[in-house]
Design a protein around this motif. Sequence first.
Motif, mmCIF file in Angstrom:
data_model
loop_
_atom_site.group_PDB
_atom_site.id
_atom_site.type_symbol
_atom_site.label_atom_id
_atom_site.label_comp_id
_atom_site.label_asym_id
_atom_site.label_seq_id
_atom_site.Cartn_x
_atom_site.Cartn_y
_atom_site.Cartn_z
ATOM 1 N N LEU A 187 -16.503 -13.834 32.583
ATOM 2 C CA LEU A 187 -16.390 -12.665 31.716
ATOM 3 C C LEU A 187 -17.363 -12.834 30.555
ATOM 4 N N SER A 205 -14.730 -7.674 26.581
ATOM 5 C CA SER A 205 -15.400 -8.438 27.630
ATOM 6 C C SER A 205 -15.640 -7.585 28.871
ATOM 7 N N THR A 206 -16.474 -8.096 29.744
ATOM 8 C CA THR A 206 -16.775 -7.416 31.006
ATOM 9 C C THR A 206 -17.269 -8.427 32.025
ATOM 10 N N GLU A 207 -17.089 -8.085 33.303
ATOM 11 C CA GLU A 207 -17.657 -8.907 34.367
ATOM 12 C C GLU A 207 -19.095 -8.499 34.673
ATOM 13 N N LYS A 292 -9.350 -9.967 31.957
ATOM 14 C CA LYS A 292 -10.038 -9.328 30.836
ATOM 15 C C LYS A 292 -9.110 -9.078 29.650
#
Length: 354
Positions: A187, A205-207, A292
């Motif tokens: 992440l 956050s993000t993938e 997340k």
Amino acid sequence: MSKIFHPLLALIASSTDRELAKYVEFLKHENRILRSRLPKQVHTTADERRTLLRYGKVIGRAIEELVSIVSPATFKRWIREEKSGRTKTKNSKGGRRKPRELRELVIEIALKTGFGYTRIIGELRKLGIKKISRQTVRNILKEEGIKPGPDRTSDSWSDFLKRHGETLWGCDFFSVKSVTTKGIRDLYVMVFLCLQTREAIVTESTEHPNSTWVCEQTQKFIEQSRGRDAKPTMIIHDRDGKYTKEFTKTLQQSGIQTNPLPKASPNLNGRCERFIETIKLECLAKFIIFGKQHLDHLVSGFTSYYNTCRSHTARDHLPPIRELPDEVVVLSRDEIQVVSHVGGLVKSFEQKAA
């Protein structure tokens, strides 16, 4: 009887010579160490030269190995000048130290402008001061330990940071391993840090840290910092591929410039890197991250603690967005409470609400 005492006297004399040789050898090494701490060139006065000549001439050729304050050739020249009766006299037109006021003015110009000695001469000429040469200005600067060359006018990184102050922010990314239903995933989080106050603004956050996500988080940062007095005017960042043209355009639309740092220079954004290390070591490394939402919750909680409660040496041991009270407050133990943050991971001491 003389046959008995003669070897004894010779033994005593030779023993004394050996002791003296040890003394001389020690003094030579000690003198070499002391000379290494001094400037390469030491200027002697006339009285000092006379003293050296008085004790050096009687040594003979051994002076070539002992003398270190000047070269052997210089010492021989002193002997020749003494024998011929000629002494080196100073030029009556020069050699005299300039008035203290003028020396202080030269130093002040150098420190406040960063000019080299040539441009300092120009400043003095504009003030009507003519009786000072380039070499004199150079000597004054060298005596004060100021580099006389013109390259002092080049901007340093610390001066750049001080000049921009509270309006200069750093930006960087970091990643965290997370346990998800699809396995372990990375992440990514985006960090904005004010380089003077150390205030941190951390994104969701993000993938998939693509350009769209970066622009969305940048827009949230702009909105969050819009209402303050010292609004951001410049963002420094490395040359990560995630900083796209859309990222730059998003900032420019709000009047914020970007300053990409040179390649392979992480120290230039070291304060942002230090915050990332802090949040990882003091918070994220102590948890197993489950997705997340869990990461965003931990990051938000620690960032709030960091900005309002965690002291910082660069802020005179105050948190980034807290100022020292105008009045000195004396509290009793009953008026102080312990506040837990991030699920009790970190704690701070606060004054109880009235």
